[in-house]
Design a protein around this motif. Structure first.
Motif, PDB file in Angstrom:
ATOM      1  N   ILE A  83       0.844  -1.195   0.000  1.00 57.67           N
ATOM      2  CA  ILE A  83       0.000   0.000   0.000  1.00 57.67           C
ATOM      3  C   ILE A  83       0.884   1.251   0.000  1.00 57.67           C
ATOM      4  O   ILE A  83       1.802   1.374   0.815  1.00 57.67           O
ATOM      5  N   TYR A  84       0.594   2.165  -0.921  1.00 55.22           N
ATOM      6  CA  TYR A  84       1.315   3.440  -0.970  1.00 55.22           C
ATOM      7  C   TYR A  84       0.423   4.488  -1.633  1.00 55.22           C
ATOM      8  O   TYR A  84      -0.146   4.223  -2.679  1.00 55.22           O
ATOM      9  N   PRO A  85       0.309   5.700  -1.126  1.00 55.59           N
ATOM     10  CA  PRO A  85       0.801   6.098   0.190  1.00 55.59           C
ATOM     11  C   PRO A  85      -0.093   5.492   1.276  1.00 55.59           C
ATOM     12  O   PRO A  85      -1.300   5.407   1.098  1.00 55.59           O
ATOM     13  N   TYR A  86       0.539   5.100   2.368  1.00 52.99           N
ATOM     14  CA  TYR A  86      -0.177   4.377   3.416  1.00 52.99           C
ATOM     15  C   TYR A  86      -0.668   5.313   4.505  1.00 52.99           C
ATOM     16  O   TYR A  86       0.033   6.224   4.923  1.00 52.99           O
ATOM     17  N   ASP A  87      -1.919   5.106   4.940  1.00 48.05           N
ATOM     18  CA  ASP A  87      -2.310   5.651   6.236  1.00 48.05           C
ATOM     19  C   ASP A  87      -3.318   4.701   6.863  1.00 48.05           C
ATOM     20  O   ASP A  87      -4.082   4.046   6.152  1.00 48.05           O
ATOM     21  N   ASP A  88      -3.238   4.571   8.165  1.00 51.57           N
ATOM     22  CA  ASP A  88      -4.012   3.576   8.914  1.00 51.57           C
ATOM     23  C   ASP A  88      -5.491   3.572   8.574  1.00 51.57           C
ATOM     24  O   ASP A  88      -6.074   2.525   8.348  1.00 51.57           O
ATOM     25  N   LYS A  89      -6.063   4.774   8.528  1.00 52.97           N
ATOM     26  CA  LYS A  89      -7.519   4.869   8.358  1.00 52.97           C
ATOM     27  C   LYS A  89      -7.986   4.314   7.017  1.00 52.97           C
ATOM     28  O   LYS A  89      -8.940   3.556   6.963  1.00 52.97           O
ATOM     29  N   THR A  90      -7.298   4.705   5.952  1.00 50.35           N
ATOM     30  CA  THR A  90      -7.741   4.246   4.628  1.00 50.35           C
ATOM     31  C   THR A  90      -7.694   2.730   4.522  1.00 50.35           C
ATOM     32  O   THR A  90      -8.589   2.123   3.955  1.00 50.35           O
ATOM     33  N   HIS A 110       8.246  12.020   3.972  1.00 46.49           N
ATOM     34  CA  HIS A 110       7.326  11.624   5.046  1.00 46.49           C
ATOM     35  C   HIS A 110       6.185  10.716   4.585  1.00 46.49           C
ATOM     36  O   HIS A 110       5.316  10.377   5.369  1.00 46.49           O
ATOM     37  N   THR A 111       6.150  10.314   3.308  1.00 42.34           N
ATOM     38  CA  THR A 111       5.131   9.345   2.888  1.00 42.34           C
ATOM     39  C   THR A 111       5.614   7.951   3.273  1.00 42.34           C
ATOM     40  O   THR A 111       6.813   7.730   3.506  1.00 42.34           O
ATOM     41  N   GLN A 112       4.652   7.022   3.350  1.00 40.14           N
ATOM     42  CA  GLN A 112       4.969   5.695   3.857  1.00 40.14           C
ATOM     43  C   GLN A 112       4.480   4.594   2.915  1.00 40.14           C
ATOM     44  O   GLN A 112       3.371   4.677   2.369  1.00 40.14           O
ATOM     45  N   LEU A 113       5.304   3.570   2.743  1.00 35.48           N
ATOM     46  CA  LEU A 113       4.918   2.374   1.984  1.00 35.48           C
ATOM     47  C   LEU A 113       4.837   1.209   2.962  1.00 35.48           C
ATOM     48  O   LEU A 113       5.705   1.049   3.812  1.00 35.48           O
ATOM     49  N   VAL A 114       3.777   0.391   2.838  1.00 36.96           N
ATOM     50  CA  VAL A 114       3.614  -0.738   3.755  1.00 36.96           C
ATOM     51  C   VAL A 114       3.388  -2.032   2.987  1.00 36.96           C
ATOM     52  O   VAL A 114       2.656  -2.055   1.993  1.00 36.96           O
TER      53      VAL A 114
END
Ligand SMILES: [Zn+2]
Length: 283
Positions: A83-90, A110-114
């Motif tokens: 998942i990119y960009p990752y955020d918990d809620k989405t 500051h973007t995150q890949l998970v």
């Protein structure tokens, strides 16, 4: 499991999204068995401060190329998603659970890949430019590359004439990228029973099969892959692939054949379900 079209979907999306980004922080989950090599501490340390310069794919493996010459290789296993960009809620909204996050990369912007994987059959490798892994080395030809011509296809078939055609399509050392969904679809569209031996195929059937391999994979990539009931594939935004709507036989046992109306049947071949129309695909 994700097959060529799903991995190619992820590759294309990531190429647009994360190329040129620099890794600032690396976090791994508790499931260290997903990290095949090097040891987890080294894996984390070696990824830090590296810049992503390109994304490749070989069969069902995604290859992230780093400016150091190293490659981060990801196999999605059964249920792996990136998942990119990752955020918990989405991701919660999309039905994924953050407790199955096994790798997180935070970039300097500051973007995150998970990498999230419920069933944990996924595999991660960080290889130096001289290091190789056997499972990739022994992969066969890429079916969407220009060098996969009808002549080459015939040569590969000739090398293993007694093999049953479905086993041939599923074997990654001949042609790489097809798994159970696409092997079933290709055989149905070409009107060939999965248990036919290669020896029994006519010239016309071989040509049909060749065309269908290319056509099915190409359409599936255009659809962003398949997300079917027992598979968890998602693209990098967490969305499902839409090829499932175009599926003709896979997991449609009992439903009418889209060509002739006969109910689709399921048979077991080497432990996997094969879906056939008994009228369109004669043994
Ligand atoms: Zn039929």
């Amino acid at each position: 499991m994700p097959e060529l079209p799903e991995v190619e979907t992820v590759r294309r999306e990531l190429e647009n999204k994360i190329k040129e980004k620099i890794i600032k922080e690396v976090t791994i989950g508790k499931t260290e068995k997903i990290i095949q090599r090097p040891a987890p501490i080294k894996f984390v340390a070696q990824l830090k401060d590296k810049k992503i310069i390109g994304l490749n794919r070989r069969g069902k493996y995604l290859i992230i190329c780093l400016d150091s010459g190293e490659r981060l290789i990801i196999h999605l296993g059964m249920t792996g998603v990136i998942i990119y960009p990752y955020d918990d809620k989405t991701i919660q909204l999309k039905g994924l659970n953050s407790k199955h996050n096994h790798l997180s990369l935070v970039f300097t912007d500051h973007t995150q890949l998970v990498f999230n994987d419920v069933r944990r059959f996924g595999k991660l490798y960080l290889l130096s430019n001289s290091e190789e892994i056997e499972s990739i080395n022994k992969l066969g030809i890429e079916p969407l590359e220009d060098n996969f011509t009808l002549e080459v296809f015939k040569k590969i078939l000739n090398s293993t004439k007694k093999t049953k055609i479905k086993s041939f399509l599923m074997n990654q050392t001949f042609i790489t990228g097809l798994g159970n969904i696409y092997a079933n679809e290709v055989l149905f569209r070409a009107n060939i029973h999965p248990l036919r031996s290669i020896l029994s195929l006519t010239e016309e059937e071989i040509e049909r099969l060749y065309q269908e391999i290319k056509t099915v994979l190409t359409i599936a990539i255009q659809c962003g892959g398949s997300t079917v009931a027992d598979e968890a594939f998602r693209n990098t935004s967490g969305e499902k692939g839409s090829f499932a709507e175009k599926i003709q036989v896979y997991a449609r046992q009992g439903e009418p054949c889209k060509k002739c109306g006969q109910p689709i049947e399921v048979i077991r071949i080497e432990g996997r379900s094969s879906f056939i129309c008994p009228r369109c695909q004669k043994l």
